[in-house]
Each structure stands twice: as C-alpha cells, then as structure tokens.
Motif scaffolding. Structure first.
Motif, mmCIF file in Angstrom:
data_model
loop_
_atom_site.group_PDB
_atom_site.id
_atom_site.type_symbol
_atom_site.label_atom_id
_atom_site.label_comp_id
_atom_site.label_asym_id
_atom_site.label_seq_id
_atom_site.Cartn_x
_atom_site.Cartn_y
_atom_site.Cartn_z
ATOM 1 N N GLU A 115 78.178 -38.209 76.893
ATOM 2 C CA GLU A 115 79.074 -37.959 75.717
ATOM 3 C C GLU A 115 78.093 -37.369 74.790
ATOM 4 N N ALA A 116 78.698 -36.454 74.210
ATOM 5 C CA ALA A 116 77.775 -35.774 72.854
ATOM 6 C C ALA A 116 78.148 -36.711 71.671
ATOM 7 N N GLU A 117 78.972 -37.416 71.691
ATOM 8 C CA GLU A 117 79.240 -38.443 70.545
ATOM 9 C C GLU A 117 78.254 -39.463 70.476
ATOM 10 N N SER A 118 77.555 -39.758 71.531
ATOM 11 C CA SER A 118 76.379 -40.571 71.486
ATOM 12 C C SER A 118 75.438 -40.300 70.406
ATOM 13 N N ARG A 119 75.345 -38.995 70.236
ATOM 14 C CA ARG A 119 74.055 -38.398 69.053
ATOM 15 C C ARG A 119 74.395 -38.969 67.960
ATOM 16 N N LEU A 120 75.613 -39.329 67.551
ATOM 17 C CA LEU A 120 75.986 -39.452 66.224
ATOM 18 C C LEU A 120 75.599 -40.868 65.526
ATOM 19 N N TRP A 121 75.131 -41.897 66.822
ATOM 20 C CA TRP A 121 74.701 -43.271 66.288
ATOM 21 C C TRP A 121 73.508 -43.060 65.321
ATOM 22 N N ALA A 122 72.673 -42.005 65.418
ATOM 23 C CA ALA A 122 71.581 -42.204 64.593
ATOM 24 C C ALA A 122 72.032 -41.975 62.868
ATOM 25 N N ILE A 123 72.874 -41.388 62.772
ATOM 26 C CA ILE A 123 73.456 -41.363 61.333
ATOM 27 C C ILE A 123 73.935 -42.555 60.668
ATOM 28 N N TYR A 124 74.304 -43.729 61.488
ATOM 29 C CA TYR A 124 74.384 -44.906 60.829
ATOM 30 C C TYR A 124 73.067 -45.432 60.482
ATOM 31 N N THR A 125 72.096 -45.290 61.279
ATOM 32 C CA THR A 125 70.772 -45.747 60.550
ATOM 33 C C THR A 125 70.330 -44.890 59.250
ATOM 34 N N ALA A 126 70.854 -43.730 59.247
ATOM 35 C CA ALA A 126 70.238 -43.059 58.040
ATOM 36 C C ALA A 126 70.726 -43.200 56.857
ATOM 37 N N MET A 127 72.162 -43.490 56.867
ATOM 38 C CA MET A 127 72.970 -43.390 55.646
ATOM 39 C C MET A 127 72.593 -44.819 54.701
ATOM 40 N N PRO A 128 72.180 -46.006 55.165
ATOM 41 C CA PRO A 128 71.671 -46.802 54.311
ATOM 42 C C PRO A 128 70.392 -46.280 53.527
ATOM 43 N N LEU A 129 69.418 -45.415 54.367
ATOM 44 C CA LEU A 129 68.206 -44.989 53.715
ATOM 45 C C LEU A 129 68.467 -43.940 52.501
ATOM 46 N N TYR A 130 69.683 -43.152 52.836
ATOM 47 C CA TYR A 130 70.036 -42.058 52.160
ATOM 48 C C TYR A 130 70.744 -42.766 50.681
ATOM 49 N N VAL A 131 71.447 -43.674 50.834
ATOM 50 C CA VAL A 131 71.869 -44.074 49.598
ATOM 51 C C VAL A 131 70.912 -44.873 48.656
ATOM 52 N N CYS A 132 69.938 -45.636 49.479
ATOM 53 C CA CYS A 132 68.975 -46.250 48.609
ATOM 54 C C CYS A 132 67.978 -45.279 48.131
ATOM 55 N N GLY A 133 67.628 -44.186 48.795
ATOM 56 C CA GLY A 133 66.875 -43.134 48.272
ATOM 57 C C GLY A 133 67.355 -42.616 46.998
ATOM 58 N N PHE A 134 68.682 -42.142 47.066
ATOM 59 C CA PHE A 134 69.388 -41.232 46.080
ATOM 60 C C PHE A 134 69.361 -42.322 44.873
ATOM 61 N N VAL A 135 69.954 -43.361 44.967
ATOM 62 C CA VAL A 135 69.896 -44.537 43.760
ATOM 63 C C VAL A 135 68.647 -44.709 43.253
ATOM 64 N N LEU A 136 67.634 -44.874 44.035
ATOM 65 C CA LEU A 136 66.264 -44.991 43.741
ATOM 66 C C LEU A 136 65.670 -43.840 42.851
ATOM 67 N N ILE A 137 66.092 -42.588 43.552
ATOM 68 C CA ILE A 137 65.532 -41.329 42.441
ATOM 69 C C ILE A 137 66.346 -41.301 41.235
ATOM 70 N N GLY A 138 67.645 -41.622 41.140
ATOM 71 C CA GLY A 138 68.503 -41.764 39.940
ATOM 72 C C GLY A 138 68.011 -42.617 38.929
ATOM 73 N N ALA A 139 67.791 -43.803 39.442
ATOM 74 C CA ALA A 139 67.276 -45.022 38.700
ATOM 75 C C ALA A 139 65.746 -44.797 38.077
ATOM 76 N N SER A 140 64.915 -43.765 38.751
ATOM 77 C CA SER A 140 63.442 -43.743 38.353
ATOM 78 C C SER A 140 63.619 -42.847 37.405
ATOM 79 N N LEU A 141 64.635 -41.739 37.516
ATOM 80 C CA LEU A 141 64.554 -40.891 36.283
ATOM 81 C C LEU A 141 65.345 -41.177 35.199
ATOM 82 N N LYS A 142 66.278 -42.158 35.217
ATOM 83 C CA LYS A 142 67.087 -42.621 34.224
ATOM 84 C C LYS A 142 66.194 -43.817 33.487
ATOM 85 N N GLN A 143 65.615 -44.616 34.199
ATOM 86 C CA GLN A 143 64.967 -45.814 33.544
ATOM 87 C C GLN A 143 63.604 -45.384 33.341
#
Length: 144
Positions: free
Chosen positions: A13-41
């Motif tokens: 099933e093609a939808e089985s390819r989408l499971w990788a996105i579940y692992t990437a989302m916490p990295l995305y959120v942590c990365g963007f918050v860390l970028i914002g915090a490092s620029l702001k602080q």
C-alpha cells in the motif's frame, strides 16, 4: 516496507510510505523552535547550527516520504507529480520570505519559527492520518 507488506497480506500500500513523516515531525518542531530561540535569545552559533541541522533532516525525510508516496500512488505520472511538488516547494519557499522577515523583525524570531512549526504540525495532523486511513479508497475512486 516488509512489515507493511506482511500486515496487508502481501499487498503493498502506498500509504505505508507516510510513516516516515511521523518520525520527522518532532525533529522539525525541535529544529525550528531551536532556530527561533537561538536568533531571539542570541544563543551560540552552535545552537543555530543544531536547529538548522534538525530542521533540514526533517525536511529531507518529509520530502522523500512524500515523493515516494506520490510515485507509488501515481505510477504512470511520476514526472508530473515531481514537477508539481517542486513547484509547490519553490512557490511556498519564495512566499515565506515576503512575510517572515518583517514578522520576525516586529515580533521576534522565536514567535515566527514557532508559529511556522505549529502550522506544519497542524497540517500534518490534518492530512497524514486521514490520508493513511482513506488513501486506498481515494486512489480507487479518483485514480488517473
């Protein structure tokens, strides 16, 4: 893939390819918050580099998962799907620059990157689980 194929009784099933996105989302959120915090602080350059690295790994994992899903869902139209995804990425990337810099100047980078991460997370929660649940029926009904 092997686990997904075994779970579906030998059918891929093609939808089985989408499971990788579940692992990437916490990295995305942590990365963007860390970028914002490092620029702001005014954190060290290492903090910015780590945030940027986390965000880029997440973007690469998401991009590969979406390309693989779309290539499997539309096997006869892989070139067109790739072109449309690249068009959306380019237009979205250019559009962000028009509002992100003035917004970050006015309200700070942490708010800007945090809201961007929140929007991506919201769209992920809205689209990916629904696509995994209803993707087979959507492909059967609207296949090209």
């Amino acid at each position: 893939m092997n686990t997904s194929i075994r779970r579906n009784g030998g059918v891929f099933e093609a939808e089985s390819r989408l499971w990788a996105i579940y692992t990437a989302m916490p990295l995305y959120v942590c990365g963007f918050v860390l970028i914002g915090a490092s620029l702001k602080q005014h954190l060290s350059p290492g903090a910015f580099v780590m945030g940027w690295g986390l965000a880029e790994v997440a973007i690469m994992v998401n991009t590969v998962a979406v390309y693989a899903y779309c290539s499997d869902a539309f096997p006869k139209h892989q070139g067109e799907v790739s072109a449309l995804i690249n068009l959306a990425r380019v237009l979205g990337g250019f559009a962000v620059a028009y509002f992100q810099v003035p917004w970050a100047t006015k309200h700070g980078a942490l708010q800007t990157f945090g809201v961007e991460a929140a929007i991506v997370t919201f769209l992920f929660i809205l689209v990916v689980p629904a696509l995994q649940l209803k993707g087979r029926t959507l492909r059967a009904r609207f296949s090209l």
